[in-house]
Design a protein around this motif. Structure first.
Motif, PDB file in Angstrom:
ATOM      1  N   VAL A   1     -66.603 -31.884 -57.600  1.00 64.37           N
ATOM      2  CA  VAL A   1     -67.571 -30.790 -57.695  1.00 64.37           C
ATOM      3  C   VAL A   1     -67.700 -30.329 -59.142  1.00 64.37           C
ATOM      4  O   VAL A   1     -66.693 -30.016 -59.789  1.00 64.37           O
ATOM      5  CB  VAL A   1     -67.146 -29.604 -56.804  1.00 64.37           C
ATOM      6  N   ASN A   2     -68.927 -30.308 -59.632  1.00 63.13           N
ATOM      7  CA  ASN A   2     -69.195 -29.756 -60.948  1.00 63.13           C
ATOM      8  C   ASN A   2     -69.466 -28.261 -60.766  1.00 63.13           C
ATOM      9  O   ASN A   2     -70.556 -27.853 -60.362  1.00 63.13           O
ATOM     10  CB  ASN A   2     -70.402 -30.448 -61.590  1.00 63.13           C
ATOM     11  N   ILE A   3     -68.449 -27.451 -61.036  1.00 62.69           N
ATOM     12  CA  ILE A   3     -68.539 -26.012 -60.791  1.00 62.69           C
ATOM     13  C   ILE A   3     -69.657 -25.368 -61.603  1.00 62.69           C
ATOM     14  O   ILE A   3     -70.362 -24.468 -61.126  1.00 62.69           O
ATOM     15  CB  ILE A   3     -67.189 -25.340 -61.124  1.00 62.69           C
ATOM     16  N   LEU A   4     -69.852 -25.824 -62.830  1.00 64.76           N
ATOM     17  CA  LEU A   4     -70.816 -25.184 -63.717  1.00 64.76           C
ATOM     18  C   LEU A   4     -72.257 -25.445 -63.294  1.00 64.76           C
ATOM     19  O   LEU A   4     -73.155 -24.656 -63.606  1.00 64.76           O
ATOM     20  CB  LEU A   4     -70.598 -25.645 -65.160  1.00 64.76           C
ATOM     21  N   ARG A   5     -72.487 -26.544 -62.581  1.00 65.40           N
ATOM     22  CA  ARG A   5     -73.848 -26.868 -62.133  1.00 65.40           C
ATOM     23  C   ARG A   5     -74.091 -26.473 -60.683  1.00 65.40           C
ATOM     24  O   ARG A   5     -75.205 -26.607 -60.180  1.00 65.40           O
ATOM     25  CB  ARG A   5     -74.111 -28.368 -62.311  1.00 65.40           C
TER      26      ARG A   5
END
Length: 285
Positions: free
Chosen positions: A190-194
């Motif tokens: 999971v790309n938290i920032l996106r």
């Protein structure tokens, strides 16, 4: 919520983890356009007996005609609505909305409808909200609800391709799985920032929102300098904010990783994250 990812990054595994560990009364899973072998592996290996004990699975394999694949998506949501109207809390998961859109494109083109964007016809974009908007709460009398998780297979890892862009505007939030994160061995990737949730701030307490915001800021600061840090070109002491982000980065990456067999509830997750942030320069400052 949407789960946006390219092929082979872990969408199906993430859905199976949710199906096994959810507190919902029943799971309804729609596997639209899956390979036959992949569908069986998902049911027997990923979902397992524990997940199947309270699940309904609707499967239309990739070799089925477009009418069958499109109908599988509608049947999935219809079954979820049936249980919702019985007063149950339903977790409805569909893999994937993109293959539903592809099936509708085939049908529309065969009917003579002109293509609009990348070969997708206007009917495709009209049908997406009709499908996705059926998730949500039922009537006040029934008391049930549908929580919808819809995967979007982004073509060529392009998160701005037409279907991803259209679905993102309909859903209440999106979880982005990043191939580069998976390649370095952190799963779920999971790309938290996106990833964004429009509903999370209203569901959390002020303290929980503060913890999440602090962690996101640290990850963002690190990612802005990640290339220099990995090349060894960043000198410690140059920027205090970057130094703090470097201190927490490994612990935050460990917090974000989870094995298929692990289970953590929401309260425990916030507690673990708060303990990570309390143990370091932020707390001392």
């Amino acid at each position: 919520m949407g789960v946006f990812a390219g092929s082979g990054i872990g969408k199906s595994t993430l859905l199976a983890m949710m199906a096994r560990n959810t507190s919902a009364d029943i799971n309804v899973l729609g596997l639209v356009g899956e390979r036959g072998r992949e569908g069986r592996e998902f049911i027997e290996d990923d979902l397992g007996a524990e997940g199947m004990a309270r699940s309904v699975v609707v499967l239309a394999t990739a070799d089925e005609g477009p009418l069958m694949r499109r109908q599988a998506a509608y049947v999935t949501v219809t079954v979820a609505e049936y249980f919702r109207d019985q007063g149950l809390n339903v977790l409805c998961m569909m893999d994937s909305v993109t293959r539903f859109a592809m099936a509708q494109r085939e049908i529309s083109l065969a009917a003579g409808e002109p293509p609009a964007t990348r070969g997708y016809t206007p009917t495709v974009f009209a049908e997406l909200p009709r499908l996705l908007e059926r998730a949500g709460p039922g009537t006040e009398a029934s008391g049930g609800s549908i929580t919808g998780l819809f995967t979007v297979l982004v073509e060529g890892d392009d998160h701005n391709e037409p279907i991803a862009d259209a679905v993102r505007g309909i859903l209440d939030g999106h979880i982005v799985l990043d191939r580069s994160i998976g390649e370095r061995g952190r799963y779920p990737a999971v790309n938290i920032l996106r990833s964004v949730s429009r509903t999370m701030p209203g569901c959390n307490s002020e303290a929980e929102n503060l913890v999440v915001g602090t962690a996101r800021k640290l990850l963002s600061t690190y990612e802005d300098m990640a290339e220099l840090i990995r090349l060894g070109a960043y000198r410690p002491g140059t920027n205090p904010d970057v130094d703090v982000a470097i201190h927490y980065y490994s612990a935050l990456e460990g917090f974000l990783s989870q094995r298929k067999t692990e289970k953590t509830d929401l309260a425990s997750g916030y507690k673990m994250l708060a303990e990570i942030l309390d143990n370091g320069p932020l707390n001392r400052g």
